[in-house]
Motif scaffolding. Structure first.
Motif, PDB file in Angstrom:
ATOM      1  N   ARG A  30      64.604   7.455   7.649  1.00 50.28           N
ATOM      2  CA  ARG A  30      65.000   6.391   8.584  1.00 50.28           C
ATOM      3  C   ARG A  30      63.968   5.271   8.597  1.00 50.28           C
ATOM      4  O   ARG A  30      62.782   5.526   8.650  1.00 50.28           O
ATOM      5  N   ARG A  31      64.439   4.032   8.520  1.00 50.47           N
ATOM      6  CA  ARG A  31      63.573   2.855   8.580  1.00 50.47           C
ATOM      7  C   ARG A  31      64.195   1.837   9.515  1.00 50.47           C
ATOM      8  O   ARG A  31      65.417   1.812   9.692  1.00 50.47           O
ATOM      9  N   SER A  32      63.392   1.013  10.121  1.00 48.48           N
ATOM     10  CA  SER A  32      63.931  -0.117  10.883  1.00 48.48           C
ATOM     11  C   SER A  32      64.313  -1.207   9.893  1.00 48.48           C
ATOM     12  O   SER A  32      63.458  -1.697   9.153  1.00 48.48           O
ATOM     13  N   ARG A  60      66.193  -4.966   9.453  1.00 47.30           N
ATOM     14  CA  ARG A  60      66.474  -6.125  10.309  1.00 47.30           C
ATOM     15  C   ARG A  60      67.432  -7.133   9.674  1.00 47.30           C
ATOM     16  O   ARG A  60      67.747  -8.144  10.284  1.00 47.30           O
ATOM     17  N   MET A  80      64.121 -13.477  15.892  1.00 49.55           N
ATOM     18  CA  MET A  80      64.313 -12.460  14.836  1.00 49.55           C
ATOM     19  C   MET A  80      65.432 -11.510  15.223  1.00 49.55           C
ATOM     20  O   MET A  80      66.283 -11.139  14.410  1.00 49.55           O
ATOM     21  N   VAL A 137      68.239  -0.917  13.564  1.00 49.15           N
ATOM     22  CA  VAL A 137      66.929  -1.229  14.153  1.00 49.15           C
ATOM     23  C   VAL A 137      67.074  -1.160  15.675  1.00 49.15           C
ATOM     24  O   VAL A 137      68.082  -1.586  16.229  1.00 49.15           O
ATOM     25  N   TRP A 138      66.094  -0.591  16.312  1.00 49.27           N
ATOM     26  CA  TRP A 138      66.065  -0.479  17.784  1.00 49.27           C
ATOM     27  C   TRP A 138      65.394  -1.741  18.292  1.00 49.27           C
ATOM     28  O   TRP A 138      64.199  -1.947  18.057  1.00 49.27           O
ATOM     29  N   LEU A 139      66.144  -2.613  18.959  1.00 54.57           N
ATOM     30  CA  LEU A 139      65.571  -3.861  19.479  1.00 54.57           C
ATOM     31  C   LEU A 139      65.258  -3.704  20.966  1.00 54.57           C
ATOM     32  O   LEU A 139      66.159  -3.677  21.804  1.00 54.57           O
ATOM     33  N   GLY A 140      63.967  -3.605  21.253  1.00 50.81           N
ATOM     34  CA  GLY A 140      63.545  -3.487  22.658  1.00 50.81           C
ATOM     35  C   GLY A 140      63.260  -4.838  23.279  1.00 50.81           C
ATOM     36  O   GLY A 140      63.290  -4.988  24.501  1.00 50.81           O
ATOM     37  N   ILE A 141      63.021  -5.847  22.439  1.00 50.83           N
ATOM     38  CA  ILE A 141      62.581  -7.162  22.927  1.00 50.83           C
ATOM     39  C   ILE A 141      63.608  -7.789  23.879  1.00 50.83           C
ATOM     40  O   ILE A 141      63.255  -8.586  24.749  1.00 50.83           O
ATOM     41  N   PRO A 181      56.521   1.447   6.800  1.00 52.81           N
ATOM     42  CA  PRO A 181      55.273   1.030   7.418  1.00 52.81           C
ATOM     43  C   PRO A 181      54.270   2.171   7.369  1.00 52.81           C
ATOM     44  O   PRO A 181      54.659   3.339   7.282  1.00 52.81           O
ATOM     45  N   LYS A 185      52.064   4.901   8.648  1.00 47.35           N
ATOM     46  CA  LYS A 185      52.062   5.715   9.874  1.00 47.35           C
ATOM     47  C   LYS A 185      50.745   6.487   9.937  1.00 47.35           C
ATOM     48  O   LYS A 185      50.281   6.999   8.914  1.00 47.35           O
TER      49      LYS A 185
HETATM   50  C1  FMN Z   1      61.231   1.268  21.975  1.00 50.50           C
HETATM   51  C2  FMN Z   1      61.259   0.471  20.697  1.00 50.50           C
HETATM   52  C3  FMN Z   1      61.410  -0.892  20.741  1.00 50.50           C
HETATM   53  C4  FMN Z   1      61.459  -1.646  19.555  1.00 50.50           C
HETATM   54  N1  FMN Z   1      61.701  -2.983  19.629  1.00 50.50           N
HETATM   55  C5  FMN Z   1      61.787  -3.709  18.496  1.00 50.50           C
HETATM   56  C6  FMN Z   1      62.111  -5.095  18.564  1.00 50.50           C
HETATM   57  O1  FMN Z   1      62.322  -5.660  19.621  1.00 50.50           O
HETATM   58  N2  FMN Z   1      62.196  -5.788  17.403  1.00 50.50           N
HETATM   59  C7  FMN Z   1      62.003  -5.180  16.179  1.00 50.50           C
HETATM   60  O2  FMN Z   1      62.106  -5.872  15.160  1.00 50.50           O
HETATM   61  N3  FMN Z   1      61.721  -3.860  16.087  1.00 50.50           N
HETATM   62  C8  FMN Z   1      61.614  -3.116  17.208  1.00 50.50           C
HETATM   63  N4  FMN Z   1      61.366  -1.761  17.133  1.00 50.50           N
HETATM   64  C9  FMN Z   1      61.183  -1.124  15.812  1.00 50.50           C
HETATM   65  C10 FMN Z   1      59.708  -0.882  15.493  1.00 50.50           C
HETATM   66  O3  FMN Z   1      59.090  -2.114  15.181  1.00 50.50           O
HETATM   67  C11 FMN Z   1      59.621   0.104  14.313  1.00 50.50           C
HETATM   68  O4  FMN Z   1      60.155   1.341  14.713  1.00 50.50           O
HETATM   69  C12 FMN Z   1      58.195   0.328  13.831  1.00 50.50           C
HETATM   70  O5  FMN Z   1      57.664  -0.856  13.287  1.00 50.50           O
HETATM   71  C13 FMN Z   1      58.100   1.440  12.777  1.00 50.50           C
HETATM   72  O6  FMN Z   1      58.963   1.186  11.680  1.00 50.50           O
HETATM   73  P1  FMN Z   1      60.087   2.256  11.267  1.00 50.50           P
HETATM   74  O7  FMN Z   1      61.092   2.270  12.390  1.00 50.50           O
HETATM   75  O8  FMN Z   1      60.677   1.743   9.984  1.00 50.50           O
HETATM   76  O9  FMN Z   1      59.435   3.590  11.121  1.00 50.50           O
HETATM   77  C14 FMN Z   1      61.312  -0.993  18.298  1.00 50.50           C
HETATM   78  C15 FMN Z   1      61.173   0.398  18.256  1.00 50.50           C
HETATM   79  C16 FMN Z   1      61.168   1.127  19.440  1.00 50.50           C
HETATM   80  C17 FMN Z   1      61.069   2.637  19.374  1.00 50.50           C
END
Ligand code: FMN
Length: 204
Positions: free
Chosen positions: A17-19, A21, A86, A152-156, A191, A193
């Motif tokens: 799994r990767r984020s 975008r 973004m 991708v999990w967007l928390g922003i 990324p 870790k």
């Molecule tokens: C609670 C939470 C909030 C996050 N918010 C954002 C976000 O707003 N924008 C974004 O681009 N990535 C966001 N991410 C993704 C992280 O940047 C990402 O998980 C981290 O850089 C590690 O990369 P990976 O998911 O590929 O392992 C978020 C992840 C989590 C768990």
């Protein structure tokens, strides 16, 4: 890669799994969408309350959400504004976006059940709802990975949570996450870790 991942597909997908975008135009099938939503709903939840709601946004409504995020970005200082822009681009490029909100049902139910002071109960059950939804989101991300989907999990978007909740018609809920879902436009770079050994303390 850990050798046990050859045999164990769950561990493999957790590792893979990767984020992501940026997404291609390829649509996500209804079948895949239902599969990942079902996986999310299988997560553990405090008091088995399943205090989560998933709002699936597609088509014009998704474009409206991206436009809303882009417009609001200008109201924030640079680092937040950049991340919001973004996020808007990711929302725009993904064929589907899933927004997760906590329902607040556990807060109402648990406060009556546990009979502890209102303020402590609110803090406790709000935290339990957040933790439950986080488990559901992680299930969704792993299930999506197993189907070849990117997320991708967007928390922003928490920074504009009231508008996001209003957009979804979930004003009474609590914002958790916005998750674009689709097919990666390019492979995600892993990324760095910190090794898990650094995060573990053993007490024997
Ligand atoms: C609670 C939470 C909030 C996050 N918010 C954002 C976000 O707003 N924008 C974004 O681009 N990535 C966001 N991410 C993704 C992280 O940047 C990402 O998980 C981290 O850089 C590690 O990369 P990976 O998911 O590929 O392992 C978020 C992840 C989590 C768990």
């Amino acid at each position: 890669m850990n050798p046990s991942h050859d045999q164990n597909r769950t561990l493999l997908h957790i590792e893979q799994r990767r984020s992501i975008r940026s997404f291609t135009d390829e649509p996500v099938s209804e079948e895949h969408l239902l599969t990942i939503l079902r996986a999310a709903n299988q997560a553990p939840s405090a008091h088995n309350q399943q205090s989560w709601k998933f709002v699936v946004i597609r088509g014009d409504r998704k474009k409206e959400l991206a436009a809303l995020v882009n417009a609001r970005a200008a109201d924030f200082p640079k680092p937040a504004a950049v991340l919001l822009r973004m996020a808007a681009r990711s929302i725009n490029s993904a064929p589907v976006v899933i927004v997760v909100a906590n329902t607040g049902e556990l807060i109402g139910h648990g406060t009556d059940l546990f009979r502890i002071e209102k303020e402590r109960a609110l803090d406790f059950f709000q935290t339990m709802e957040i933790q439950s939804s986080a488990a559901a989101i992680q299930n969704l991300l792993i299930a999506a990975t197993s189907l070849g989907l990117a997320t991708v999990w967007l928390g922003i978007l928490f920074l504009m949570k009231d508008e996001v909740l209003r957009f979804m018609g979930e004003e009474q809920g609590e914002f958790m996450a916005v998750i674009p879902v689709g097919y990666a436009s390019k492979a995600g770079k892993a990324p760095k870790k910190i090794d898990f050994g650094m995060m573990v303390k053993w007490l024997d």
